[in-house]
Design an enzyme around this catalytic site. Sequence first.
Site, PDB file in Angstrom:
ATOM      1  N   GLY A 133       0.835  -1.211   0.000  1.00  0.00           N
ATOM      2  CA  GLY A 133       0.000   0.000   0.000  1.00  0.00           C
ATOM      3  C   GLY A 133       0.867   1.257   0.000  1.00  0.00           C
ATOM      4  O   GLY A 133       0.428   2.324   0.435  1.00  0.00           O
ATOM      5  N   ALA A 179       1.752   3.237  -2.293  1.00  0.00           N
ATOM      6  CA  ALA A 179       1.475   4.290  -3.280  1.00  0.00           C
ATOM      7  C   ALA A 179       0.548   5.378  -2.743  1.00  0.00           C
ATOM      8  O   ALA A 179       0.357   6.404  -3.409  1.00  0.00           O
ATOM      9  CB  ALA A 179       0.852   3.669  -4.537  1.00  0.00           C
ATOM     10  N   SER A 192      -7.999  -1.670  12.186  1.00  0.00           N
ATOM     11  CA  SER A 192      -8.853  -0.471  12.217  1.00  0.00           C
ATOM     12  C   SER A 192      -9.714  -0.523  13.475  1.00  0.00           C
ATOM     13  O   SER A 192      -9.934  -1.606  14.042  1.00  0.00           O
ATOM     14  CB  SER A 192      -9.779  -0.481  10.992  1.00  0.00           C
ATOM     15  OG  SER A 192     -10.811   0.458  11.125  1.00  0.00           O
ATOM     16  N   TYR A 233     -16.180  -4.819   5.693  1.00  0.00           N
ATOM     17  CA  TYR A 233     -14.914  -4.154   6.053  1.00  0.00           C
ATOM     18  C   TYR A 233     -14.549  -4.452   7.518  1.00  0.00           C
ATOM     19  O   TYR A 233     -13.425  -4.883   7.807  1.00  0.00           O
ATOM     20  CB  TYR A 233     -15.039  -2.642   5.815  1.00  0.00           C
ATOM     21  CG  TYR A 233     -13.790  -1.866   6.183  1.00  0.00           C
ATOM     22  CD1 TYR A 233     -12.644  -1.935   5.385  1.00  0.00           C
ATOM     23  CD2 TYR A 233     -13.751  -1.054   7.314  1.00  0.00           C
ATOM     24  CE1 TYR A 233     -11.499  -1.218   5.712  1.00  0.00           C
ATOM     25  CE2 TYR A 233     -12.610  -0.333   7.647  1.00  0.00           C
ATOM     26  CZ  TYR A 233     -11.494  -0.417   6.841  1.00  0.00           C
ATOM     27  OH  TYR A 233     -10.349   0.288   7.170  1.00  0.00           O
TER      28      TYR A 233
HETATM   29  P1  NAD Z   1      -5.401   4.416   0.644  1.00  0.00           P
HETATM   30  O1  NAD Z   1      -6.551   4.108  -0.221  1.00  0.00           O
HETATM   31  O2  NAD Z   1      -4.847   5.803   0.642  1.00  0.00           O
HETATM   32  O3  NAD Z   1      -4.198   3.398   0.362  1.00  0.00           O
HETATM   33  C1  NAD Z   1      -4.414   2.029   0.191  1.00  0.00           C
HETATM   34  C2  NAD Z   1      -3.390   1.493  -0.792  1.00  0.00           C
HETATM   35  O4  NAD Z   1      -3.643   0.084  -0.963  1.00  0.00           O
HETATM   36  C3  NAD Z   1      -3.466   2.144  -2.188  1.00  0.00           C
HETATM   37  O5  NAD Z   1      -2.207   2.617  -2.614  1.00  0.00           O
HETATM   38  C4  NAD Z   1      -3.975   1.020  -3.080  1.00  0.00           C
HETATM   39  O6  NAD Z   1      -3.494   1.062  -4.418  1.00  0.00           O
HETATM   40  C5  NAD Z   1      -3.444  -0.217  -2.327  1.00  0.00           C
HETATM   41  N1  NAD Z   1      -4.189  -1.422  -2.751  1.00  0.00           N
HETATM   42  C6  NAD Z   1      -5.534  -1.573  -2.773  1.00  0.00           C
HETATM   43  N2  NAD Z   1      -5.860  -2.755  -3.328  1.00  0.00           N
HETATM   44  C7  NAD Z   1      -4.688  -3.359  -3.660  1.00  0.00           C
HETATM   45  C8  NAD Z   1      -4.370  -4.602  -4.277  1.00  0.00           C
HETATM   46  N3  NAD Z   1      -5.324  -5.436  -4.707  1.00  0.00           N
HETATM   47  N4  NAD Z   1      -3.065  -4.923  -4.438  1.00  0.00           N
HETATM   48  C9  NAD Z   1      -2.091  -4.064  -4.051  1.00  0.00           C
HETATM   49  N5  NAD Z   1      -2.334  -2.865  -3.464  1.00  0.00           N
HETATM   50  C10 NAD Z   1      -3.620  -2.516  -3.282  1.00  0.00           C
HETATM   51  O7  NAD Z   1      -5.866   4.019   2.098  1.00  0.00           O
HETATM   52  P2  NAD Z   1      -5.264   4.289   3.559  1.00  0.00           P
HETATM   53  O8  NAD Z   1      -6.245   5.107   4.280  1.00  0.00           O
HETATM   54  O9  NAD Z   1      -3.847   4.675   3.513  1.00  0.00           O
HETATM   55  O10 NAD Z   1      -5.405   2.811   4.140  1.00  0.00           O
HETATM   56  C11 NAD Z   1      -4.294   2.010   4.503  1.00  0.00           C
HETATM   57  C12 NAD Z   1      -4.779   0.919   5.443  1.00  0.00           C
HETATM   58  O11 NAD Z   1      -5.240   1.533   6.644  1.00  0.00           O
HETATM   59  C13 NAD Z   1      -5.957   0.098   4.905  1.00  0.00           C
HETATM   60  O12 NAD Z   1      -5.783  -1.240   5.270  1.00  0.00           O
HETATM   61  C14 NAD Z   1      -7.147   0.695   5.628  1.00  0.00           C
HETATM   62  O13 NAD Z   1      -8.196  -0.234   5.766  1.00  0.00           O
HETATM   63  C15 NAD Z   1      -6.536   1.062   6.949  1.00  0.00           C
HETATM   64  N6  NAD Z   1      -7.280   2.086   7.698  1.00  0.00           N
HETATM   65  C16 NAD Z   1      -7.487   3.315   7.142  1.00  0.00           C
HETATM   66  C17 NAD Z   1      -8.220   4.244   7.874  1.00  0.00           C
HETATM   67  C18 NAD Z   1      -8.506   5.619   7.352  1.00  0.00           C
HETATM   68  O14 NAD Z   1      -9.286   6.354   7.993  1.00  0.00           O
HETATM   69  N7  NAD Z   1      -7.911   6.057   6.256  1.00  0.00           N
HETATM   70  C19 NAD Z   1      -8.700   3.926   9.150  1.00  0.00           C
HETATM   71  C20 NAD Z   1      -8.450   2.660   9.663  1.00  0.00           C
HETATM   72  C21 NAD Z   1      -7.732   1.745   8.927  1.00  0.00           C
END
Ligand code: NAD
Length: 264
Positions: free
Chosen positions: A9, A11, A112, A154
Amino acid sequence: MTRTFVITGSASGIGQSTAHKLKSLGNTVIGVDIHNADVIADLSTHGGRIQAAEKAIAASNNSIDAIIACAGLAHPTAATVAVNYFGVTEFINELLPTLTQSKTPRVAITSSVASIMPNSTELVEAMCANDEGKAVEIAQALVDAGAGGEQLIYGSTKRAISRWIRQQCLKPHWAAAGIPINAVGPAIVQTPMVEQIIKTPEERDGLAKLVPMPLNGFMEPEVVASLLIWLTGVENTHVTGQTIYIDGGFERIVRGEDVWSWRE
Ligand code: NAD
């Protein structure tokens, strides 16, 4: 001491912020993502995970000190099961023989606060039993039923991944091999995943009411990155099996003051 980290992740959002921070501290980072990464791979499929692991091992010259799993989806679809649970567990298992050779091996995963929210027991159990076919089938049935059950997907993936950590952490190939494995449990982090659902002040207020964070409100991804970096740093010699909630107090609101009476 500089070390080699594999970050999924990388990117976007939390993974990207963690990668930047670790690089700025002089570490080597191998980013894995479906686009814009050192290793481009689709973690939603078995083949993609195996390929991602092989490429990450090759890019590291067989030397990995830590894995940080941030790749994830928040869609109410079966793909979320494939990425958030099996895209983490199968990928990490593939890297484990290489990780074990490090003098300071560590793993951290983004769970999460959704892990403590309503979920589908059947779906969680299928994931914890490592049955991807059944888990995807259950998730798809929740989507097809169209009765709102898809909203449990989720949270179910996050409950299952936090349980996987506890299932694994004491096994000889983790604890006796000196590998702490933990998760972070963020509330709302201002990343592209969330920004698309809080475009207007009304949407932002609505989410803040749904997920109250009395301590400092919504956070930037750098806040979560710092905790992931500590959990995978050399200083972490004894924290394992934990999901550390990083949530401005939301978990305390949901679970209350007394979380010790489970034995009574
Ligand atoms: P984001 O969407 O900014 O980043 C997620 C990344 O995962 C992206 O770069 C995407 O390309 C990559 N990804 C998705 N599907 C993929 C696949 N099939 N193969 C390879 N890469 C893949 O999201 P974020 O907010 O940075 O989330 C990161 C983690 O934190 C996630 O697991 C999310 O569930 C968790 N999270 C986020 C939040 C929030 O509020 N943003 C809260 C709790 C948990």
